[in-house]
Scaffold this active site. Structure first.
Site, PDB file in Angstrom:
ATOM      1  N   PHE A 262      64.213  49.977 -23.604  1.00 32.29           N
ATOM      2  CA  PHE A 262      64.785  48.708 -24.076  1.00 32.29           C
ATOM      3  C   PHE A 262      65.306  48.804 -25.513  1.00 32.29           C
ATOM      4  O   PHE A 262      66.204  48.082 -25.910  1.00 32.29           O
ATOM      5  CB  PHE A 262      63.708  47.615 -24.071  1.00 32.29           C
ATOM      6  CG  PHE A 262      63.405  47.025 -22.725  1.00 32.29           C
ATOM      7  CD1 PHE A 262      64.402  46.446 -21.954  1.00 32.29           C
ATOM      8  CD2 PHE A 262      62.103  47.005 -22.234  1.00 32.29           C
ATOM      9  CE1 PHE A 262      64.111  45.869 -20.721  1.00 32.29           C
ATOM     10  CE2 PHE A 262      61.802  46.431 -21.011  1.00 32.29           C
ATOM     11  CZ  PHE A 262      62.809  45.864 -20.245  1.00 32.29           C
ATOM     12  N   THR A 293      68.596  52.012 -15.650  1.00 35.25           N
ATOM     13  CA  THR A 293      68.257  51.310 -16.900  1.00 35.25           C
ATOM     14  C   THR A 293      66.924  50.607 -16.720  1.00 35.25           C
ATOM     15  O   THR A 293      66.465  50.420 -15.593  1.00 35.25           O
ATOM     16  CB  THR A 293      69.276  50.206 -17.237  1.00 35.25           C
ATOM     17  OG1 THR A 293      69.173  49.171 -16.242  1.00 35.25           O
ATOM     18  CG2 THR A 293      70.666  50.754 -17.304  1.00 35.25           C
ATOM     19  N   ASP A 294      66.335  50.170 -17.819  1.00 33.69           N
ATOM     20  CA  ASP A 294      65.221  49.243 -17.695  1.00 33.69           C
ATOM     21  C   ASP A 294      65.811  47.858 -17.396  1.00 33.69           C
ATOM     22  O   ASP A 294      67.012  47.608 -17.545  1.00 33.69           O
ATOM     23  CB  ASP A 294      64.333  49.230 -18.946  1.00 33.69           C
ATOM     24  CG  ASP A 294      62.913  48.753 -18.611  1.00 33.69           C
ATOM     25  OD1 ASP A 294      62.708  48.206 -17.510  1.00 33.69           O
ATOM     26  OD2 ASP A 294      62.012  48.924 -19.448  1.00 33.69           O
ATOM     27  N   TYR A 295      64.929  46.996 -17.007  1.00 35.49           N
ATOM     28  CA  TYR A 295      65.228  45.647 -16.513  1.00 35.49           C
ATOM     29  C   TYR A 295      66.227  44.881 -17.408  1.00 35.49           C
ATOM     30  O   TYR A 295      65.908  44.572 -18.553  1.00 35.49           O
ATOM     31  CB  TYR A 295      63.910  44.897 -16.492  1.00 35.49           C
ATOM     32  CG  TYR A 295      63.800  43.757 -15.534  1.00 35.49           C
ATOM     33  CD1 TYR A 295      63.151  43.916 -14.329  1.00 35.49           C
ATOM     34  CD2 TYR A 295      64.320  42.524 -15.855  1.00 35.49           C
ATOM     35  CE1 TYR A 295      63.024  42.862 -13.445  1.00 35.49           C
ATOM     36  CE2 TYR A 295      64.207  41.468 -14.980  1.00 35.49           C
ATOM     37  CZ  TYR A 295      63.554  41.640 -13.772  1.00 35.49           C
ATOM     38  OH  TYR A 295      63.430  40.590 -12.913  1.00 35.49           O
TER      39      TYR A 295
END
Ligand code: BGC
Length: 762
Positions: A262, A293-295
C-alpha cells in the site's frame, strides 16, 4: 468458436488425445518445461479480444453469503462476459464450484477463474500467528503448517492464498508485525522459502497445493512511526540489504505471485513502482509469475497524489509491472481506453494476461476447471482432521517462548499442586486465541487454557478462575473476584495481553504495553504475594518492563490458534520443554523504537564513562529481551568458539565449532545462533548479523558439538558502489544462545570477492 470446444480443441491439438491430458499436464506444470504451455496459451490468446485479455487482469471480492444465488452478483455477469479473471473471498467448494461452472459454461472462451483467499495461518485448523510460528525457528514445522493450510483450503475450492507476508518489521507499533517473521532478513528469508514450499509443494497441478503470494512488495513494514499505510522512505541500500531478501528467497522458492504494498517508497506508490516491479522483480530476479496489487491500491494512488485520476493510476500501474488489479475496477473500466490512446502498449496487457493464464495452466485449470472445487468427500475429510490438529498442537508448543523463570518456578508440578488460580481475559477464550488474520478460523476449534488445564490436572487440583477484567476499558468490577481466587490458590496463572484485533492490518498502536486495566489487575494480584506465572498473549513485542522486574515467571504464548490451550498446559506443567526464541526485539520502553539487534555502531558507541556517547538520559540502550532470546527448563553452557582456520579465501570456507552442554537434568532443545560482524566496510556495517542457526536436542547432562561453515556469501553486502560482494578485512564471529552474545573470535577475508547478488540472477 464456443469456449469449451475451443479449449477442448486446443488440448487435443497439443496433447494428441484426451486420455493423455492428465499425464501431460502434470508433466508440463513443472516450472521449466514450457513449450506445450506456451503453444496452448499462444493459441488461446489469438482467440481473445483485448477486453478479454484485460478481463484476466481483474480481481474482485465475492461478498455473497455462501448460499447466495450466483446470478445476483454483478461481477459474475462481468465474468461471464470475460471481464473478470479471478475472485477472492468466495468460500466453500460447493459455492465456488457453482460460480466456476457459471463462468466456464456461459462465457465465450470458458476460461476458468482463480479463487483466492487470505489463508494466513491455517484454514479451518488454525495455527499460531506467523510471528508466533517464527519463534519456533523450525523451518520444517513451519512448512508443514503451510502445507496443512493449503490442503484444507484446496479441499474447499481455493487455489490461491495471499500469503506469506514476508515483510521485515522493526517497529512493534505496526500491527502487521503479527503476520510476518520478525526483524531479521536472514531468518525471514529462510522462513519465506519454507512457507512457499509449504503452500505450493513441488507441483502446482497437485490438487492439494495452492498458489502462494509473497506480500507486500515492498518495505511495507518500514512505515513511518509504525503507522499502517504510512510513507516509507529508506535508502536503496537498506531496501536491498534488509527488506528485499525474504522476497528474493520467495522468488527462488518458486513463488507464483507477488502482491504490491500500500505504501509509497521514495515518493512512488508501490503499485506503480517500476524500479521494484519491472526492474528488480521481473528483470533482475527473473520472476515469471504475476503481480497483483493490494486491495484498491491502484485507486489510492490518487490520494497519494502521484496521479491525477483513476485512469492515469491504472496506466502507471500496468506500465510499472502490475499484472492484476485487486478490487479497484480500474483496469476493467479504463485500460482499454488507455491502450487505444497509446498510453499503455497492447503488448504490456498481453504480457500481464499471459502471466495470469500461465498460472491457471500450471494449476491444471484448463485441463479441469473444477479440480479444486468439485465437492469431494475424501478431500473434505482432511479439513480439521486429527492429524492437522496434532500438527497445530506441535507448532503451538514450539512457538512458546520462556521469557523469565526465577527460581525455576516453572514447570509447575502437577502431582503436588493442590490449587491454582487462572485469571485474565484469555483464561477461557476461544476466538481471541485465533489471532490476527485468522479469517476462516473457527472459534469452536479452539481448546481454551482453562479446558486444557482441567484436563491436565484432573479433579485433584482445585482450579479457581476469574476473568478479572476485559482486554481494555476501566471496568474494575471483576477485580474482587480475581483477588479472591488468587488468595485461595497456591499459584496464580494470569492470561493477559492483547485481543486478536489489536494486531494485524490497521492495528497500529502507540501503547505497546499490556493494556492499562490489565496491568492494574496484575499489580493488584501481585500484592497478594502469591507466585505469579504470566502468560502473555500478543501479536507484537510488548514493553513489559514492570512485569519482568516483579513477576517470577513469564511465558510468551502469542495467539496460538486451535491448540493453544493444550500447548500452553504442556509447557506450564513440564510435558514440553520450551525452546522458542524471539524473532523481534522487545524494547524496555516505546521511546527506544525502532530498536533491532543489527543496528550500526555509530561514531560514538555507548560508553558509560563518557556522557557524549549515543544513549538516552532516562533509559539504557539495551532491549528488554533481545532478538534470539528465549529460555528453557534446561540450562546450556557454551564453550569458546574454535575456527579451523583464521583466514578465509573467496572459494574456501571456515568451520566454526562450539560445544554446547546441557548442564541440567532435563533434555532440552537449543537454537544455537551464529552472528558475524564486518569490522570495516566501504559502507558501515551492522554490529551483528545472523548468519546461521541450528536447533539441536541436547539430552540432560550431555554435550554436543555444533559447527557452522562460513563462506564469502555470508559476508556479502551491497557495497559502496552498489555492487554485491564481500570486502577483505577482519570479521568477528559469535556463536551463542541469543543476539546478545559477547565473546567472539576474529577471522580475516584475504581478498575482496564478488558474490552472485542474492537479488540478481545472471
Ligand atoms: C491486505 C492484504 C490482503 C488483502 C486481501 C488487504 O487489505 O493488505 O494483505 O491480502 O487485503 O484481503
Amino acid at each position: 468458436m464456443n469456449k469449451l470446444s475451443l479449449l477442448g480443441v486446443l488440448f487435443l491439438l497439443i496433447c494428441g488425445c484426451s486420455k493423455e491430458v492428465t499425464k501431460k499436464i502434470s508433466v508440463h506444470n513443472q516450472w521449466n518445461d514450457r513449450p506445450e504451455m506456451d503453444i496452448f496459451i499462444d493459441s488461446l490468446m489469438t482467440e481473445m479480444t483485448l477486453e478479454e485479455k484485460i478481463g484476466q487482469t481483474v480481481l474482485f471480492a465475492s461478498w455473497w453469503d455462501i448460499t447466495g444465488p450466483v446470478s445476483d452478483n454483478d461481477f459474475v455477469d462481468d465474468a461471464i462476459q470475460g471481464k473478470v479473471g479471478a475472485v477472492f473471498n468466495a468460500l466453500t467448494a460447493d459455492f465456488i464450484y457453482r460460480m466456476q461452472k457459471e463462468v466456464v459454461e456461459k462465457s465465450r472462451l470458458g476460461i476458468p477463474l482463480l479463487f483466492g483467499y487470505d489463508v494466513i495461518h491455517g484454514y479451518r485448523t488454525t495455527f499460531p500467528t506467523p510471528f508466533a510460528m517464527s519463534a519456533s525457528w523450525d523451518l520444517d514445522q513451519i512448512e508443514k503448517s503451510c502445507r496443512v493450510a493449503a490442503v484444507e483450503a484446496a479441499a474447499d475450492g481455493l487455489n490461491w492464498t495471499f500469503a506469506p507476508m514476508v515483510d521485515i518489521a522493526r517497529d512493534p507499533r505496526w500491527g502487521r508485525i503479527a503476520e510476518g517473521a520478525g526483524e531479521d532478513p536472514y531468518l525471514g528469508s529462510l522462513i519465506a522459502a519454507a512457507q512457499v514450499r509449504g503452500f505450493q509443494g513441488t507441483d502446482l497441478s497437485d490438487e492439494a497445493t495452492v498458489l502462494a503470494c509473497a506480500k507486500h512488495f515492498a518495505a511495507y513494514g518500514a512505515a513511518q512511526a509504525g503507522r499502517d499505510y504510512h510513507t516509507v522512505d529508506i535508502s536503496e541500500r537498506v531496501l536491498r540489504d534488509v527488506y528485499l531478501p525474504p522476497f528474493k528467497a520467495a522468488c527462488d522458492a518458486g513463488v507464483a505471485t507477488y502482491m504490491t504494498a500500500f505504501n509509497e517508497l521514495d515518493g512512488t506508490p508501490c503499485s506503480a513502482h517500476e524500479h521494484l516491479l519491472n526492474d528488480i522483480l521481473k528483470e533482475q530476479w527473473g520472476f515469471d509469475g504475476f503481480v497483483v496489487t493490494d486491495y484498491t491500491s491502484i485507486k489510492e494512488m490518487v490520494n497519494h497524489g502521484s496521479v491525477a485520476d483513476e485512469k492515469e493510476a491504472g496506466e502507471a500501474s500496468m506500465n510499472a509491472g502490475v499484472d492484476m488489479d485487486m478490487q479497484s475496477g480500474i483496469f476493467m473500466n479504463h485500460l482499454k481506453q488507455s491502450v487505444e490512446e497509446g498510453k499503455v502498449k497492447e503488448a504490456t496487457v498481453n504480457e500481464a494476461c499471459r502471466r495470469i493464464l500461465e498460472m491457471k495452466y500450471r494449476l491444471g485449470l484448463f485441463e479441469d476447471p473444477y479440480r479444486y472445487c468439485r465437492p469431494d468427500e475424501d478431500k473434505q475429510s482432511k479439513i480439521k482432521s486429527p492429524e492437522h490438529f496434532a500438527l497445530a498442537h506441535e507448532m503451538a508448543r514450539k512457538s512458546i517462548v520462556l521469557l523469565k523463570n526465577e527460581d525455576q518456578l516453572l514447570p509447575l508440578n502437577k502431582e503436588q499442586l493442590n490449587s491454582i488460580a487462572l485469571i485474565g481475559p484469555m483464561t477461557d477464550e476461544q476466538k481471541q486465541q485465533l489471532g490476527a488474520w485468522h479469517t476462516t478460523g473457527q472459534p469452536e476449534t479452539v481448546t481454551t487454557i482453562l479446558t486444557a488445564f482441567k484436563e491436565k490436572l484432573g479433579s485433584k487440583t482445585k482450579i479457581y478462575t476469574a476473568k478479572g477484567c476485559d482486554w481494555e476499558g476501566d471496568d474494575r468490577s471483576g477485580f474482587a473476584e480475581a483477588l479472591a481466587a488468587a488468595k485461595k490458590a497456591e499459584v496464580v496463572v494470569m492470561c493477559m495481553g492483547e485481543r486478536e484485533n489489536m494486531g494485524g492490518e490497521a492495528a497500529s498502536r502507540v501503547h505497546i504495553d499490556i493494556p492499562l486495566i490489565q496491568k492494574e489487575l496484575i499489580k493488584e494480584v501481585y500484592k497478594t504475594g502469591k507466585p505469579i506465572v504470566l502468560l502473555l498473549h500478543n501479536g507484537r513485542p510488548l514493553t513489559i518492563t514492570w512485569e519482568n522486574e516483579h513477576l517470577p515467571a513469564i511465558l510468551e504464548c502469542w495467539h496460538l490458534g486451535s491448540m493453544a490451550g493444550p500447548a500452553i498446559a504442556d509447557v506450564v506443567f513440564g510435558d514440553y520443554n520450551p525452546s522458542g526464541k524471539l524473532t523481534a526485539t522487545f524494547p524496555q520502553h516505546l521511546g527506544q523504537v525502532p530498536i533491532h539487534y543489527n543496528m550500526k555502531n555509530t561514531g560514538r558507541p555507548y560508553n558509560p564513562k563518557d556522557h557524549f556517547t549515543t544513549r538516552y538520559q532516562d533509559c539504557s540502550n539495551d532491549p528488554l529481551y533481545c532478538f534470539g532470546y528465549g529460555l528453557s527448563y534446561s540450562s546450556f553452557e557454551y564453550s569458546a568458539v574454535t575456527l579451523d582456520t583464521n583466514t578465509l579465501t573467496p572459494d574456501g570456507k571456515i568451520t566454526a565449532s562450539v560445544k554446547v552442554t546441557n548442564t541440567s537434568n532435563v533434555d532440552g532443545e537449543e537454537v544455537v545462533q551464529l552472528y558475524i560482524r564486518d569490522l570495516v566496510g566501504s559502507v558501515t556495517r551492522p554490529v551483528k548479523e545472523l548468519k546461521g542457526f541450528q536447533k539441536v536436542m541436547i539430552p540432560a547432562n550431555t554435550a554436543v558439538d555444533v559447527s557452522f561453515e562460513v563462506s564469502v556469501e555470508d559476508l556479502a553486502f551491497w557495497r559502496k558502489d552498489m555492487s554485491y560482494g564481500a570486502e577483505k578485512g577482519e570479521f568477528l564471529l559469535f556463536i551463542g544462545t541469543n543476539s546478545d552474545v559477547e565473546e567472539s573470535v576474529k577471522f580475516e577475508l584475504c581478498t575482496d570477492a564478488d558474490v552472485e547478488p542474492y537479488g540478481i540472477r545472471k
